[in-house]
Design an enzyme around this catalytic site. Structure first.
Site, PDB file in Angstrom:
ATOM      1  N   HIS A   1       0.794  -1.239   0.000  1.00 48.55           N
ATOM      2  CA  HIS A   1       0.000   0.000   0.000  1.00 48.55           C
ATOM      3  C   HIS A   1       0.820   1.279   0.000  1.00 48.55           C
ATOM      4  O   HIS A   1       0.272   2.360  -0.185  1.00 48.55           O
ATOM      5  CB  HIS A   1      -0.957   0.028   1.196  1.00 48.55           C
ATOM      6  CG  HIS A   1      -0.295   0.413   2.487  1.00 48.55           C
ATOM      7  ND1 HIS A   1       0.457  -0.470   3.217  1.00 48.55           N
ATOM      8  CD2 HIS A   1      -0.254   1.586   3.173  1.00 48.55           C
ATOM      9  CE1 HIS A   1       0.923   0.129   4.295  1.00 48.55           C
ATOM     10  NE2 HIS A   1       0.523   1.382   4.293  1.00 48.55           N
TER      11      HIS A   1
HETATM   12  C1  UD1 Z   1      -2.137   5.622   6.023  1.00 49.18           C
HETATM   13  C2  UD1 Z   1      -0.866   6.060   6.746  1.00 49.18           C
HETATM   14  C3  UD1 Z   1       0.136   4.914   6.748  1.00 49.18           C
HETATM   15  C4  UD1 Z   1      -0.464   3.632   7.273  1.00 49.18           C
HETATM   16  C5  UD1 Z   1      -1.729   3.316   6.488  1.00 49.18           C
HETATM   17  C6  UD1 Z   1      -2.394   2.058   6.986  1.00 49.18           C
HETATM   18  C7  UD1 Z   1      -0.389   8.480   6.489  1.00 49.18           C
HETATM   19  C8  UD1 Z   1       0.514   9.469   5.855  1.00 49.18           C
HETATM   20  N1  UD1 Z   1      -0.226   7.199   6.100  1.00 49.18           N
HETATM   21  O1  UD1 Z   1      -1.766   5.406   4.667  1.00 49.18           O
HETATM   22  O2  UD1 Z   1       1.225   5.267   7.558  1.00 49.18           O
HETATM   23  O3  UD1 Z   1       0.459   2.582   7.087  1.00 49.18           O
HETATM   24  O4  UD1 Z   1      -2.618   4.423   6.622  1.00 49.18           O
HETATM   25  O5  UD1 Z   1      -3.365   1.593   6.099  1.00 49.18           O
HETATM   26  O6  UD1 Z   1      -1.183   8.852   7.321  1.00 49.18           O
HETATM   27  N2  UD1 Z   1      -8.761   4.897   1.031  1.00 49.18           N
HETATM   28  C9  UD1 Z   1     -10.048   4.422   0.890  1.00 49.18           C
HETATM   29  N3  UD1 Z   1     -10.742   4.092   2.016  1.00 49.18           N
HETATM   30  C10 UD1 Z   1     -10.231   4.212   3.256  1.00 49.18           C
HETATM   31  C11 UD1 Z   1      -8.915   4.708   3.398  1.00 49.18           C
HETATM   32  C12 UD1 Z   1      -8.195   5.044   2.287  1.00 49.18           C
HETATM   33  O7  UD1 Z   1     -10.558   4.268  -0.190  1.00 49.18           O
HETATM   34  O8  UD1 Z   1     -10.920   3.876   4.236  1.00 49.18           O
HETATM   35  C13 UD1 Z   1      -7.975   5.225  -0.164  1.00 49.18           C
HETATM   36  C14 UD1 Z   1      -8.205   6.614  -0.670  1.00 49.18           C
HETATM   37  O9  UD1 Z   1      -8.174   6.570  -2.047  1.00 49.18           O
HETATM   38  C15 UD1 Z   1      -6.998   7.380  -0.160  1.00 49.18           C
HETATM   39  C16 UD1 Z   1      -5.911   6.319  -0.152  1.00 49.18           C
HETATM   40  O10 UD1 Z   1      -6.594   5.086   0.121  1.00 49.18           O
HETATM   41  O11 UD1 Z   1      -6.680   8.472  -0.958  1.00 49.18           O
HETATM   42  C17 UD1 Z   1      -4.865   6.568   0.881  1.00 49.18           C
HETATM   43  O12 UD1 Z   1      -5.434   6.674   2.193  1.00 49.18           O
HETATM   44  P1  UD1 Z   1      -4.676   7.523   3.333  1.00 49.18           P
HETATM   45  O13 UD1 Z   1      -5.327   7.327   4.640  1.00 49.18           O
HETATM   46  O14 UD1 Z   1      -4.395   8.895   2.878  1.00 49.18           O
HETATM   47  O15 UD1 Z   1      -3.260   6.840   3.420  1.00 49.18           O
HETATM   48  P2  UD1 Z   1      -2.876   5.305   3.528  1.00 49.18           P
HETATM   49  O16 UD1 Z   1      -2.183   4.957   2.266  1.00 49.18           O
HETATM   50  O17 UD1 Z   1      -3.979   4.414   3.986  1.00 49.18           O
END
Ligand code: UD1
Length: 362
Positions: A207
């Site tokens: 991820h």
């Molecule tokens: C975040 C954390 C990372 C952690 C990870 C665990 C930061 C900078 N990063 O990364 O350290 O390892 O969580 O999973 O805070 N999305 C969804 N649904 C959700 C959540 C995310 O669709 O419930 C998608 C969205 O398109 C979003 C992307 O995933 O833009 C990234 O989500 P985000 O929470 O920004 O960062 P993670 O990659 O999950």
């Protein structure tokens, strides 16, 4: 004592479970604020129900966004909550944008902040988590370090006086859930279609932006996983699915069997049933170690250096650039036979966290 926990992303919910269990049965008040950074059912809600965490008292519902927008929305959303609640401690967890925003909001209101999982360093300044860790540690009032290595990093940055080593709260939760799975108290995990739990398989997750956002890198990693000689249960984070689709990369190739992210109990059961783990997640590297399964980490470095030093974790940043036979042997290798050390403590970090907050309160 009133403690206000700020959580938002999946790994923080696991850590919160340990703290919530330790507060339970004390006279302390625990206010839980969910920022909404993760909002999918499988990324958030199942952790509350599965791990027995009380429902959040406040949900900010910020959702996804670029780093500045997401961090800023959390910062603005949480300030009035802290002002209204006036806790004795704001407790922030790990290294996400929710961690940094919660910390900034609290210090500016002169409310003491404790950082759980302080002192981890990858020394890779490309990682958003590394900025979050360094900035949070330097702003917080108490640094709750999971390991001696983490405490040494803090000491080198002049932060020794604020540091308390409490052990790793993930051990508390992982061991509790492992024991329930081994006792037969947990139903069989929902593995991706095509994975036979009775035959050898690997558990994989991917991820990190560095691995998913560049199509050439993502394609190389997917090809390397697809070429492995045993089936691979790929528990696909929403970011991975979105990027793969965007770049026209099929996750259903060769040995790969994509499925949804799992609730925590299912994840532990899936790892226990597996031959090993291939991941770029920080938490899963350590869970593999705690559960006695070899891990191959798709990164150039790790914060959890103890897993590598003990021979349980091997770093392979670009498996598609390695010799295919070596890669296949590495990802499917047997677990080491030496006794496993316990650098992360023995499962009492939640209680030690509360004790540290009590000792430095007021
Ligand atoms: C975040 C954390 C990372 C952690 C990870 C665990 C930061 C900078 N990063 O990364 O350290 O390892 O969580 O999973 O805070 N999305 C969804 N649904 C959700 C959540 C995310 O669709 O419930 C998608 C969205 O398109 C979003 C992307 O995933 O833009 C990234 O989500 P985000 O929470 O920004 O960062 P993670 O990659 O999950």
């Amino acid at each position: 004592m009133k403690v206000l926990s700020v959580v938002g992303a999946r790994p923080q919910l696991v850590k919160l479970a340990a703290v919530a269990a330790a507060v339970d049965g004390t006279a302390h008040e625990h206010v839980i604020v969910h920022t909404g950074q993760h909002y999918d059912l499988r990324m958030s809600d199942v952790f509350f129900t599965g791990l027995g965490i009380p429902d959040p008292d406040v949900h900010l519902g910020v959702g996804s966004g670029n780093h500045g927008a997401q961090t800023g929305a959390i910062l603005a959303g949480i300030e009035p909550v802290i002002e209204e609640q006036r806790p004795d401690w704001v407790l922030v967890y790990g290294d996400t944008n929710s961690t940094l925003a919660g910390t900034l909001a609290a210090v500016k209101l002169h409310v003491p902040v404790a950082h759980l999982e302080a002192g981890l360093r990858s020394f890779n300044r490309r990682m958003p988590e590394e900025h979050n860790r360094v900035l949070t540690d330097h702003a917080a009032d108490m640094l709750l370090a999971p390991t001696e290595t983490a405490a040494a990093h803090l000491a080198r940055e002049g932060l020794a006086e604020r540091t308390v080593v409490v052990g790793d709260v993930m051990v508390d939760v992982c061991h509790r859930v492992r024991d329930a799975v081994l006792a037969g108290d947990h139903p069989a995990p929902e593995l991706p279609a095509g994975i036979d739990p009775a035959s050898p398989y690997l558990v994989a997750t991917l991820h990190r932006p560095d691995n998913t956002d560049d199509p050439e890198v993502l394609r190389g990693l997917v090809d390397a996983l697809a070429a492995l000689p045993v089936p691979v249960a790929l528990l696909a984070h929403p970011r991975l699915r979105a990027r793969a689709e965007q770049h026209g990369i099929d996750l259903r190739a060769g040995a790969l069997h994509p499925g949804e992210p799992l609730p925590y109990g299912d994840l532990v059961a899936a790892v226990l049933g597996s031959r090993g783990v291939v991941t770029d997640s920080g938490g899963l590297q350590k869970e593999a170690f705690l559960l006695g399964r070899p891990c191959t980490t798709l990164r150039t470095e790790t914060e959890w250096v103890e897993t590598v030093e003990a021979g349980w974790n091997v770093l392979v940043a670009r498996p598609d650039r390695e010799d295919p036979t070596w890669w296949a042997q590495t990802a499917t290798r047997e677990a080491p036979t030496d006794p496993r050390p316990t650098p992360y403590g023995t499962g009492d970090a939640g209680a030690r966290t509360i004790a540290a907050l009590e000792a430095h309160h007021g």
